[in-house]
Design a protein around this motif. Structure first.
Motif, PDB file in Angstrom:
ATOM      1  N   LYS A  95      23.739  52.650  42.560  1.00 33.82           N
ATOM      2  CA  LYS A  95      24.469  53.094  41.368  1.00 33.82           C
ATOM      3  C   LYS A  95      25.167  54.435  41.612  1.00 33.82           C
ATOM      4  N   LEU A  96      24.508  55.331  42.335  1.00 32.98           N
ATOM      5  CA  LEU A  96      25.122  56.621  42.640  1.00 32.98           C
ATOM      6  C   LEU A  96      26.342  56.440  43.541  1.00 32.98           C
ATOM      7  N   ILE A  97      26.229  55.559  44.519  1.00 34.32           N
ATOM      8  CA  ILE A  97      27.361  55.287  45.406  1.00 34.32           C
ATOM      9  C   ILE A  97      28.503  54.650  44.611  1.00 34.32           C
ATOM     10  N   ALA A  98      28.187  53.727  43.735  1.00 35.61           N
ATOM     11  CA  ALA A  98      29.221  53.087  42.908  1.00 35.61           C
ATOM     12  C   ALA A  98      29.912  54.123  42.022  1.00 35.61           C
ATOM     13  N   GLN A  99      29.129  55.039  41.481  1.00 40.06           N
ATOM     14  CA  GLN A  99      29.692  56.092  40.640  1.00 40.06           C
ATOM     15  C   GLN A  99      30.645  56.971  41.451  1.00 40.06           C
ATOM     16  N   ARG A 100      30.236  57.343  42.657  1.00 39.72           N
ATOM     17  CA  ARG A 100      31.079  58.183  43.514  1.00 39.72           C
ATOM     18  C   ARG A 100      32.340  57.426  43.936  1.00 39.72           C
ATOM     19  N   ALA A 101      32.190  56.150  44.265  1.00 39.58           N
ATOM     20  CA  ALA A 101      33.342  55.338  44.648  1.00 39.58           C
ATOM     21  C   ALA A 101      34.344  55.248  43.500  1.00 39.58           C
ATOM     22  N   ALA A 102      33.853  55.110  42.278  1.00 39.72           N
ATOM     23  CA  ALA A 102      34.735  55.058  41.109  1.00 39.72           C
ATOM     24  C   ALA A 102      35.466  56.389  40.939  1.00 39.72           C
ATOM     25  N   GLU A 103      34.750  57.489  41.130  1.00 36.27           N
ATOM     26  CA  GLU A 103      35.377  58.816  41.023  1.00 36.27           C
ATOM     27  C   GLU A 103      36.514  58.976  42.030  1.00 36.27           C
ATOM     28  N   LEU A 104      36.366  58.368  43.206  1.00 36.21           N
ATOM     29  CA  LEU A 104      37.380  58.447  44.256  1.00 36.21           C
ATOM     30  C   LEU A 104      38.480  57.399  44.090  1.00 36.21           C
ATOM     31  N   GLY A 105      38.355  56.545  43.069  1.00 34.38           N
ATOM     32  CA  GLY A 105      39.350  55.507  42.837  1.00 34.38           C
ATOM     33  C   GLY A 105      39.248  54.338  43.806  1.00 34.38           C
ATOM     34  N   LEU A 106      38.075  54.167  44.407  1.00 37.57           N
ATOM     35  CA  LEU A 106      37.911  53.122  45.414  1.00 37.57           C
ATOM     36  C   LEU A 106      37.454  51.791  44.832  1.00 37.57           C
ATOM     37  N   THR A 107      37.200  51.755  43.542  1.00 34.77           N
ATOM     38  CA  THR A 107      36.744  50.508  42.935  1.00 34.77           C
ATOM     39  C   THR A 107      37.903  49.644  42.444  1.00 34.77           C
ATOM     40  N   GLU A 108      39.090  50.218  42.417  1.00 39.85           N
ATOM     41  CA  GLU A 108      40.276  49.454  42.031  1.00 39.85           C
ATOM     42  C   GLU A 108      40.755  48.655  43.231  1.00 39.85           C
ATOM     43  N   LEU A 109      41.021  47.379  43.024  1.00 37.20           N
ATOM     44  CA  LEU A 109      41.454  46.513  44.119  1.00 37.20           C
ATOM     45  C   LEU A 109      42.968  46.521  44.250  1.00 37.20           C
ATOM     46  N   THR A 110      43.432  46.765  45.471  1.00 38.21           N
ATOM     47  CA  THR A 110      44.863  46.738  45.765  1.00 38.21           C
ATOM     48  C   THR A 110      45.252  45.315  46.179  1.00 38.21           C
ATOM     49  N   GLU A 111      46.538  45.087  46.329  1.00 33.63           N
ATOM     50  CA  GLU A 111      47.011  43.781  46.814  1.00 33.63           C
ATOM     51  C   GLU A 111      46.471  43.519  48.212  1.00 33.63           C
ATOM     52  N   ASP A 112      46.409  44.563  49.039  1.00 32.38           N
ATOM     53  CA  ASP A 112      45.843  44.407  50.383  1.00 32.38           C
ATOM     54  C   ASP A 112      44.367  44.022  50.296  1.00 32.38           C
ATOM     55  N   ASP A 113      43.634  44.682  49.391  1.00 29.71           N
ATOM     56  CA  ASP A 113      42.216  44.341  49.199  1.00 29.71           C
ATOM     57  C   ASP A 113      42.069  42.873  48.812  1.00 29.71           C
ATOM     58  N   LEU A 114      42.874  42.442  47.852  1.00 28.27           N
ATOM     59  CA  LEU A 114      42.794  41.058  47.381  1.00 28.27           C
ATOM     60  C   LEU A 114      43.112  40.066  48.499  1.00 28.27           C
ATOM     61  N   SER A 115      44.074  40.414  49.348  1.00 23.08           N
ATOM     62  CA  SER A 115      44.416  39.558  50.474  1.00 23.08           C
ATOM     63  C   SER A 115      43.260  39.487  51.470  1.00 23.08           C
ATOM     64  N   ARG A 116      42.664  40.638  51.780  1.00 24.60           N
ATOM     65  CA  ARG A 116      41.527  40.669  52.703  1.00 24.60           C
ATOM     66  C   ARG A 116      40.324  39.934  52.108  1.00 24.60           C
ATOM     67  N   ILE A 117      40.122  40.077  50.812  1.00 19.81           N
ATOM     68  CA  ILE A 117      39.023  39.368  50.143  1.00 19.81           C
ATOM     69  C   ILE A 117      39.229  37.862  50.261  1.00 19.81           C
ATOM     70  N   ARG A 118      40.433  37.412  49.996  1.00 19.24           N
ATOM     71  CA  ARG A 118      40.730  35.979  50.059  1.00 19.24           C
ATOM     72  C   ARG A 118      40.494  35.463  51.485  1.00 19.24           C
ATOM     73  N   GLN A 119      40.921  36.214  52.497  1.00 17.43           N
ATOM     74  CA  GLN A 119      40.711  35.800  53.890  1.00 17.43           C
ATOM     75  C   GLN A 119      39.217  35.719  54.216  1.00 17.43           C
ATOM     76  N   GLN A 120      38.475  36.749  53.833  1.00 18.68           N
ATOM     77  CA  GLN A 120      37.034  36.772  54.108  1.00 18.68           C
ATOM     78  C   GLN A 120      36.321  35.662  53.347  1.00 18.68           C
ATOM     79  N   ALA A 121      36.704  35.462  52.097  1.00 21.29           N
ATOM     80  CA  ALA A 121      36.080  34.416  51.282  1.00 21.29           C
ATOM     81  C   ALA A 121      36.345  33.040  51.886  1.00 21.29           C
ATOM     82  N   THR A 122      37.558  32.826  52.347  1.00 25.60           N
ATOM     83  CA  THR A 122      37.896  31.537  52.959  1.00 25.60           C
ATOM     84  C   THR A 122      37.047  31.301  54.201  1.00 25.60           C
TER      85      THR A 122
END
Length: 166
Positions: A72-99
């Protein structure tokens, strides 16, 4: 009050009560409904590995509490850094990994099936009945993708020499 001799293994915790706060830390808290399933899973693994529940219960609970609070602390810090928002690149990498993950599950389902003539289609139907689809794998990765982004952020400036590796 959480211990109950009527539980499956005697030392596992019942999950049927209203959630209560079991730990508080700077920036958050853990509720019993978050801790109990993880604790029960880990304790059960310990018991099936030959450990006595009485001997490992307290350490297991402490380990689970530390891990979940840390997450939870790491998630909180990641949110503070704006790292929890998914970019188009993130979504593309997620789709590749999921596949890739889904294809591996499908191949394993066919390869290890006890039914003769198992096909990808029948294996896919069975996986779907278990709630595993390409989209469910994508959604699962989306939920945890921020942790990979956070790790990459933390180590981006870290360099290690060959001498240090040796």
């Amino acid at each position: 009050d959480l211990w109950n001799d009527d539980t499956l293994l005697g030392a596992t915790l019942p999950e049927d009560s209203d959630p209560v706060v079991v730990a508080e830390f700077q920036g958050g808290q853990l509720l019993s409904n978050e801790v109990i399933p993880e604790y029960n899973d880990q304790l059960t693994s310990q018991i099936f590995s030959g450990h006595s529940a009485d001997e490992v219960a307290e350490d297991t609970l402490n380990r689970v509490l530390k891990k979940l609070a840390g997450d939870k602390l790491i998630a909180q810090r990641a949110a503070e850094l704006g790292l929890t928002e998914l970019t188009e690149d993130d979504l593309s990498r997620i789709r590749q990994q999921a596949t890739a993950n889904y294809e591996t599950q499908l191949e394993d389902a066919v390869a290890f099936s006890e039914e003769p003539g198992e096909t990808r289609e029948s294996a896919a139907r069975k996986l779907e009945e278990e709630g595993v689809t390409l989209e469910s794998v994508v959604e699962s990765l989306k939920q945890s993708w921020w942790s990979q982004k956070y790790f990459e952020h933390i180590v981006k400036d870290v360099t290690v020499t060959d001498d240090e590796i040796q």
